[in-house]
Design an enzyme around this catalytic site. Structure first.
Site, PDB file in Angstrom:
ATOM      1  CB  ILE A 242     -72.086 -39.443  34.721  1.00  0.00           C
ATOM      2  CG1 ILE A 242     -71.649 -38.099  34.100  1.00  0.00           C
ATOM      3  CG2 ILE A 242     -73.289 -40.004  33.968  1.00  0.00           C
ATOM      4  CD1 ILE A 242     -71.140 -38.192  32.665  1.00  0.00           C
ATOM      5  CG  ASP A 261     -66.668 -46.874  41.328  1.00  0.00           C
ATOM      6  OD1 ASP A 261     -65.466 -47.052  41.056  1.00  0.00           O
ATOM      7  OD2 ASP A 261     -67.329 -45.916  40.888  1.00  0.00           O
ATOM      8  CG  ASN A 310     -71.435 -44.128  34.461  1.00  0.00           C
ATOM      9  OD1 ASN A 310     -71.463 -43.132  33.744  1.00  0.00           O
ATOM     10  ND2 ASN A 310     -70.785 -44.146  35.624  1.00  0.00           N
ATOM     11  CB  ALA A 311     -67.358 -48.158  35.034  1.00  0.00           C
ATOM     12  CG  ASN A 321     -45.736 -38.596  22.888  1.00  0.00           C
ATOM     13  OD1 ASN A 321     -44.644 -38.939  22.445  1.00  0.00           O
ATOM     14  ND2 ASN A 321     -46.223 -37.373  22.766  1.00  0.00           N
ATOM     15  CG  ASN A 369     -60.928 -34.566  21.859  1.00  0.00           C
ATOM     16  OD1 ASN A 369     -60.524 -33.565  21.271  1.00  0.00           O
ATOM     17  ND2 ASN A 369     -61.426 -34.524  23.071  1.00  0.00           N
ATOM     18  CE1 TYR A 375     -63.492 -41.876  27.655  1.00  0.00           C
ATOM     19  CE2 TYR A 375     -63.852 -40.203  25.965  1.00  0.00           C
ATOM     20  CZ  TYR A 375     -64.244 -40.829  27.135  1.00  0.00           C
ATOM     21  OH  TYR A 375     -65.382 -40.416  27.788  1.00  0.00           O
TER      22      TYR A 375
END
Ligand SMILES: NC(=O)c1ccc[n+]([C@@H]2O[C@H](COP(=O)([O-])OP(=O)(O)OC[C@H]3O[C@@H](n4cnc5c(N)ncnc54)[C@H](O)[C@@H]3O)[C@@H](O)[C@H]2O)c1
Length: 469
Positions: A242, A261, A310-311, A321, A369, A375
């Site tokens: 992206i 990056d 965006n990273a 776990n 999720n 996340y």
């Protein structure tokens, strides 16, 4: 990664088989090509007797050279459109539907009581079958929280149910949005309408967008085909996926792009920077000194106009776990780092006036999720940051918004196991995944100098995924 089912379902044999088996038949979405008109096809305009945004709409339609027709309930549109120099006419004759149209735009700002909702029924009942594939539907309202009368606020809030249902119902890759326009923000509407009416917003549907009165409402760019000309834009995570697409689309819009990056991605980072005729910075944004180093770089560059966070990383495991460093890394890179960078850039005056900060969240941050507690926390935190910080930045003329992508075809989603990947791809109103370009186009709308009234928004680029809807 390519979607082979989409290609198959659009072949002659595949289409027959998909029909016979009752399988979804995703349409090939229209995507913006440089130099293309905002909208190719007619816009049908509807509203009520008390609609308040019609003059603003006439100005925008004139600016984008749109051809309009008036629904029977809006006879006043003809005079307004003629005065604005627009091509116009009436849609339909004596209860017979008129021509097929590319977009429906309904000004619902005049509706102040639920008993008036019939105006919406009349318009959409008449027009629903007349929208072309990949068409657009936009309903304009007033922010319920700013309505003085409870009945008016109730009616305006009710619009959300209508637009979200239409987004599910109309099919044919027709995207439907609700835009709440604050009183006094009428002149700040153009960049948003341009985005929503055009193929740039092809994978955005069922969204609620707020346009507010801004300290710096933003100026119309001298050239709408290069709205970011002269702007310096930092894009993090730009070496692939992206981020690389954001760099490309920003450059297409005229920006000078600074691609960032991690040092390990230097070769591909340099390749992207070269492709967009930009610069590169090899840096781990999670490092403690990254915010100050970036502020130094921005000041040395004369200040940056746009920062795109965006990273991002995933380290998926169920919480039971998960090792502690997986938690720390994800929250640090995806969230804390963005907070620290924003603070350093603002405190040190390294952002130019009218700056735009844009974050990349995720629908995982909205819906949650399995295996993504770290996340989803980080991406929900990004939404929290946008909503809490935007009012603080507004007096400085800085906007802060986020996109929340759904399933986008990248290396990240290619790594998802097959069954989950297919489910993520198909469980949305478009029956397909989005492309990195779709996220990049939404980011460019936020970045536009004309988007000064767009702040504190979180817009999903997910084809109206059922996750978290
Ligand atoms: N692909 C999707 O479907 C999807 C969906 C929702 C959200 N997102 C978000 O979109 C963004 C981009 O996703 P993508 O699919 O292109 O991912 P990707 O993994 O292909 O690219 C992410 C980039 O960020 C860089 N990066 C990671 N940590 C960094 C650090 N500490 N410092 C500097 N750079 C760093 C990586 O090197 C990589 O180039 C991410 O924030 C992701 O969470 C993606």
């Amino acid at each position: 990664m390519s979607d082979s089912y989409l290609n198959f379902a659009n072949s002659a044999m595949g289409a027959k088989l998909a029909n016979a088996l009752g399988l979804p038949k995703p349409l090939v979405l229209e995507r913006y090509q440089a130099g293309q008109a905002v909208i190719q096809g007619t816009v049908m305009v509807g509203g009520s007797a008390d609609s308040t945004l019609l003059p603003a709409l006439a100005r925008v339609f004139h600016s984008i050279n749109a051809n309009t027709v008036a629904h029977r309930q809006l006879p006043q549109w003809m005079a307004l459109a003629n005065a604005a120099g627009l091509m116009t006419g009436r849609w339909g004759i004596e209860d017979q539907p008129g021509e097929k149209v590319k977009a429906l735009v309904f000004d619902a700002t005049g509706l102040s009581d639920s008993s008036q909702s019939t105006a919406l029924y009349d318009f959409f009942h008449d027009a629903a079958r007349s929208v072309l594939p990949c068409g657009r539907v936009i309903v304009l309202g007033r922010p319920p929280e700013a309505c003085k009368a409870p009945r008016q606020a109730t009616m305006q809030r009710a619009l959300e149910g209508l637009t979200r249902s239409l987004a599910n119902e109309l099919k044919k890759a027709i995207a439907v949005q609700l835009v709440y326009v604050a009183e006094g923000a009428e002149t700040a509407l153009e960049s948003t309408l341009r985005f929503l009416l055009s193929p740039r917003s092809t994978y955005v549907s069922g969204q609620v967008i707020r346009v507010s009165v801004a300290v710096d409402a933003g100026l119309a760019p001298a050239d709408w085909t290069a709205p970011l000309a002269g702007k310096k834009v930092l894009v993090t995570g730009a070496s692939r996926g992206i981020g690389a697409s954001i760099a490309e689309v920003m450059a297409r819009e005229g920006a000078e792009v600074i691609c960032l990056d991690v040092p390990q991605a230097l070769d591909s980072l340099n390749a992207v920077a070269q492709q967009v005729a930009g610069k590169s910075i090899a840096m781990d944004i999670g490092a403690a000194d990254a915010p100050q180093l970036l502020a130094d770089a921005a000041l040395a560059d004369g200040g940056w106009d746009v920062v795109v966070h965006n990273a991002g990383i995933t380290r998926d495991k169920t919480v039971a776990n998960m090792q502690p460093h997986f938690w720390e890394m994800v929250v640090n890179v995806n969230l804390s780092t963005q907070e620290r960078i924003n603070e350093a850039l603002v405190e040190r005056g390294a952002l130019k006036s009218g700056a735009r900060i844009i974050c990349v969240s995720s629908i995982s941050g909205i819906a949650g999720n399995v295996g993504q507690t770290n996340y989803a926390l980080s991406k929900a935190g990004v939404i929290g940051m946008v909503q809490s910080m935007a009012p603080h930045l507004a007096p400085l003329g800085i906007t802060l918004n986020a996109v929340a992508p759904g399933f986008i075809e990248t290396a990240m989603t290619a790594a998802v196991p097959f069954a989950l990947r297919e489910a993520g791809r198909r469980m949305n109103s478009m029956s397909q995944g989005g492309l990195p370009q779709d996220v990049a186009e939404a980011i460019c709308w936020f970045a536009s100098p004309a988007s000064g009234g767009v702040t504190g928004n979180v817009v999903r680029v997910c084809g109206q995924s059922i996750m978290g809807a």
